[in-house]
Design a protein around this motif. Sequence first.
Motif, PDB file in Angstrom:
ATOM      1  N   MET A  32       0.847  -1.203   0.000  1.00 38.32           N
ATOM      2  CA  MET A  32       0.000   0.000   0.000  1.00 38.32           C
ATOM      3  C   MET A  32       0.882   1.254   0.000  1.00 38.32           C
ATOM      4  O   MET A  32       0.651   2.200  -0.756  1.00 38.32           O
ATOM      5  N   LEU A  33       1.909   1.246   0.856  1.00 37.44           N
ATOM      6  CA  LEU A  33       2.790   2.422   0.937  1.00 37.44           C
ATOM      7  C   LEU A  33       3.590   2.591  -0.357  1.00 37.44           C
ATOM      8  O   LEU A  33       3.758   3.705  -0.856  1.00 37.44           O
ATOM      9  N   ALA A  34       4.046   1.461  -0.911  1.00 39.54           N
ATOM     10  CA  ALA A  34       4.817   1.535  -2.154  1.00 39.54           C
ATOM     11  C   ALA A  34       3.926   2.030  -3.291  1.00 39.54           C
ATOM     12  O   ALA A  34       4.360   2.818  -4.140  1.00 39.54           O
ATOM     13  N   GLY A  35       2.669   1.592  -3.295  1.00 35.78           N
ATOM     14  CA  GLY A  35       1.740   2.040  -4.337  1.00 35.78           C
ATOM     15  C   GLY A  35       1.519   3.542  -4.259  1.00 35.78           C
ATOM     16  O   GLY A  35       1.467   4.233  -5.284  1.00 35.78           O
ATOM     17  N   LEU A  36       1.410   4.060  -3.047  1.00 37.36           N
ATOM     18  CA  LEU A  36       1.237   5.511  -2.885  1.00 37.36           C
ATOM     19  C   LEU A  36       2.486   6.245  -3.348  1.00 37.36           C
ATOM     20  O   LEU A  36       2.419   7.272  -4.020  1.00 37.36           O
ATOM     21  N   PHE A  37       3.644   5.697  -2.976  1.00 31.06           N
ATOM     22  CA  PHE A  37       4.897   6.336  -3.388  1.00 31.06           C
ATOM     23  C   PHE A  37       4.990   6.363  -4.914  1.00 31.06           C
ATOM     24  O   PHE A  37       5.352   7.374  -5.513  1.00 31.06           O
ATOM     25  N   ALA A  38       4.652   5.227  -5.539  1.00 26.93           N
ATOM     26  CA  ALA A  38       4.764   5.141  -7.002  1.00 26.93           C
ATOM     27  C   ALA A  38       3.875   6.198  -7.661  1.00 26.93           C
ATOM     28  O   ALA A  38       4.286   6.853  -8.621  1.00 26.93           O
ATOM     29  N   GLN A  39       2.677   6.396  -7.133  1.00 21.00           N
ATOM     30  CA  GLN A  39       1.788   7.397  -7.743  1.00 21.00           C
ATOM     31  C   GLN A  39       2.377   8.797  -7.623  1.00 21.00           C
ATOM     32  O   GLN A  39       2.319   9.591  -8.552  1.00 21.00           O
ATOM     33  N   ARG A  40       2.953   9.085  -6.446  1.00 17.23           N
ATOM     34  CA  ARG A  40       3.568  10.414  -6.278  1.00 17.23           C
ATOM     35  C   ARG A  40       4.776  10.555  -7.190  1.00 17.23           C
ATOM     36  O   ARG A  40       4.972  11.559  -7.846  1.00 17.23           O
ATOM     37  N   PHE A  41       5.594   9.499  -7.202  1.00 18.03           N
ATOM     38  CA  PHE A  41       6.863   9.571  -7.923  1.00 18.03           C
ATOM     39  C   PHE A  41       6.647   9.726  -9.429  1.00 18.03           C
ATOM     40  O   PHE A  41       7.176  10.640 -10.055  1.00 18.03           O
ATOM     41  N   TYR A  42       5.847   8.840 -10.014  1.00 18.53           N
ATOM     42  CA  TYR A  42       5.656   8.913 -11.467  1.00 18.53           C
ATOM     43  C   TYR A  42       4.867  10.159 -11.847  1.00 18.53           C
ATOM     44  O   TYR A  42       5.129  10.781 -12.874  1.00 18.53           O
ATOM     45  N   GLY A  43       3.908  10.520 -11.002  1.00 16.76           N
ATOM     46  CA  GLY A  43       3.098  11.706 -11.289  1.00 16.76           C
ATOM     47  C   GLY A  43       3.937  12.974 -11.327  1.00 16.76           C
ATOM     48  O   GLY A  43       3.589  13.943 -11.992  1.00 16.76           O
ATOM     49  N   ALA A  44       5.068  12.975 -10.593  1.00 14.81           N
ATOM     50  CA  ALA A  44       5.884  14.192 -10.502  1.00 14.81           C
ATOM     51  C   ALA A  44       7.034  14.193 -11.497  1.00 14.81           C
ATOM     52  O   ALA A  44       7.837  15.118 -11.507  1.00 14.81           O
ATOM     53  N   MET A  45       7.135  13.157 -12.334  1.00 16.06           N
ATOM     54  CA  MET A  45       8.277  13.126 -13.261  1.00 16.06           C
ATOM     55  C   MET A  45       8.153  14.249 -14.285  1.00 16.06           C
ATOM     56  O   MET A  45       7.055  14.584 -14.714  1.00 16.06           O
ATOM     57  N   PRO A  46       9.283  14.830 -14.684  1.00 16.88           N
ATOM     58  CA  PRO A  46       9.215  15.992 -15.574  1.00 16.88           C
ATOM     59  C   PRO A  46       8.654  15.648 -16.946  1.00 16.88           C
ATOM     60  O   PRO A  46       8.756  14.506 -17.398  1.00 16.88           O
ATOM     61  N   ASP A  47       8.072  16.641 -17.581  1.00 16.76           N
ATOM     62  CA  ASP A  47       7.559  16.528 -18.952  1.00 16.76           C
ATOM     63  C   ASP A  47       6.596  15.371 -19.144  1.00 16.76           C
ATOM     64  O   ASP A  47       6.552  14.756 -20.205  1.00 16.76           O
ATOM     65  N   GLY A  48       5.865  15.030 -18.107  1.00 23.73           N
ATOM     66  CA  GLY A  48       4.866  13.974 -18.256  1.00 23.73           C
ATOM     67  C   GLY A  48       5.472  12.626 -18.591  1.00 23.73           C
ATOM     68  O   GLY A  48       4.780  11.730 -19.070  1.00 23.73           O
ATOM     69  N   ALA A  49       6.777  12.437 -18.330  1.00 21.61           N
ATOM     70  CA  ALA A  49       7.400  11.149 -18.660  1.00 21.61           C
ATOM     71  C   ALA A  49       6.775  10.024 -17.851  1.00 21.61           C
ATOM     72  O   ALA A  49       6.799   8.874 -18.252  1.00 21.61           O
ATOM     73  N   GLY A  50       6.207  10.378 -16.705  1.00 21.75           N
ATOM     74  CA  GLY A  50       5.698   9.348 -15.803  1.00 21.75           C
ATOM     75  C   GLY A  50       4.364   8.785 -16.224  1.00 21.75           C
ATOM     76  O   GLY A  50       4.272   7.884 -17.051  1.00 21.75           O
ATOM     77  N   THR A  51       3.301   9.357 -15.677  1.00 25.46           N
ATOM     78  CA  THR A  51       1.991   8.771 -15.893  1.00 25.46           C
ATOM     79  C   THR A  51       1.445   9.216 -17.241  1.00 25.46           C
ATOM     80  O   THR A  51       1.060  10.360 -17.423  1.00 25.46           O
ATOM     81  N   ALA A  52       1.414   8.266 -18.174  1.00 30.01           N
ATOM     82  CA  ALA A  52       0.955   8.612 -19.510  1.00 30.01           C
ATOM     83  C   ALA A  52      -0.565   8.614 -19.577  1.00 30.01           C
ATOM     84  O   ALA A  52      -1.165   9.400 -20.285  1.00 30.01           O
ATOM     85  N   VAL A  53      -1.202   7.705 -18.850  1.00 30.86           N
ATOM     86  CA  VAL A  53      -2.659   7.616 -18.873  1.00 30.86           C
ATOM     87  C   VAL A  53      -3.140   7.804 -17.446  1.00 30.86           C
ATOM     88  O   VAL A  53      -2.762   7.047 -16.564  1.00 30.86           O
TER      89      VAL A  53
END
Length: 446
Positions: free
Chosen positions: A325-346
């Motif tokens: 659960m904690l890792a899932g939350l971290f992943a959402q924050r981490f990818y969501g904050a990647m520059p130029d939208g490199a993270g969460t595409a959808v």
Amino acid sequence: MNRSGEEGGLIAPMPRPALSWQAGTPHARDIGDIYYNPEDGLAESRHVFAEGLDLITCWAGRDSYTLCELGFGTGLNFLLTWSLWEEAGRPCRLCYVGVEGFPLARADLERALGAFPVLAEKARSLLAQWPPPYPGFHRLVFAGGRIQLTLILADVQEALAALRAPVDGWYLDGFAPDRNPQMWDAAVFGRMAALSRPGARVASFSVAGRVRRGLEEAGFAVTRRPGFGRKRHALAAEFRGRPPAPVPRAQRFPELLAMPPPPADEPIAVIGAGLAGSLLARFLHDAGRDVFLVDPLAPCPTQPPVALAAPRPDLGTAPRARFEMLAGLFAQRFYGAMPDGAGTAVGGVIQLPAGGRSRHGAEAIVRHLGWEDDWLSLLPQADALWEGFAPRPALLWPRAGAIDTAAVLAALRAGLPLRQAGVSRIMRESTGWRMEDESGSVIACA
Ligand SMILES: C[S@@+](CC[C@H](N)C(=O)[O-])C[C@H]1O[C@@H](n2cnc3c(N)ncnc32)[C@H](O)[C@@H]1O
């Protein structure tokens, strides 16, 4: 029920504080105390805490500095510390640990921090990452990785028992000791001593007798300094005890654990430049380590073009459920904050929990967790969205999503050395490790 632990086998969400607002300042109704000075919280924070530790002097010449705050509250002390760190020219990496047993809802945090326009930009970053009230360690990253905030949502005793970090400075900011004795307990001071580096400093607004005596008994030399506003004194202390005892480590790999840890200036090789290896290499690099990747096939032709970053909803208390659960939350924050939208595409993920590992239905999960709905909400009828879905409630994770793996890998590996080679043998040598390829040629030493 254990407050930040189990409740009949289900994880218990962290309790929210009961607040009342007086002239825009939060008060803890049950305790009958304020979060910070209503006249000038920022000046108080600077005088009592930042100057109490003499942070600017302590940061000079340091590679990293670990500061632990007991009573994170609105995050005012954190934002002020970040702001001073910037004024000082970002002198070192800042590892800030915030312990909080009654995390504010994001709307309350926003309301409280709205009173400090000079901190507005930093407050926005904190609010964007502010976690839901799920107990445990939440890692938030600021200033391009130079500031790491580890927010421990747990009772102070549990948090300090679980913490493994040599601490350089402490902010003691519980409510007044007579109203909030748990935050000023001998066990808390004892644990602080166990975690403190020699010379670690302490700052607090309270000079109550029990606080001074408790700290002294734990090995701190306590002094009074001028207080803020109407308070005559503030507290400053310095740890005079022994360095922290080595942390007993798990015995899974005794032959590896028996080795001394690598010196901080030795290079580190990460073998395998897929998502896990590249993330690890990036974090080590951000932590100031000299790191390189080794992989024969980067980019890897079999790398899936997209991957899903979404938590596995599990209300259980087992370590694995909590970690995921904690890792899932971290992943959402981490990818969501990647520059130029490199993270969460959808953006957004819909899940239909059904038996198996997630024993609870969507409604039960959403109701039990009680998270803000931009983290998790209920889709009452999944088939209303798309007729291919089963006609039942689903979970909606607005911040989760598919990540474009090629873009993420490129961003993670940017600037990191990569040796394109296949490792066949790894050998221990007196000074480190040697990697060889199939023909026995040395690829690298680390
Ligand atoms: C004076 S306020 C902290 C103000 C905060 N430093 C700020 O900058 O806004 C005290 C904090 O201690 C927390 N607290 C009180 N008892 C606690 C406990 N037993 N474990 C963890 N946190 C606790 C409260 O929830 C509250 O946020």
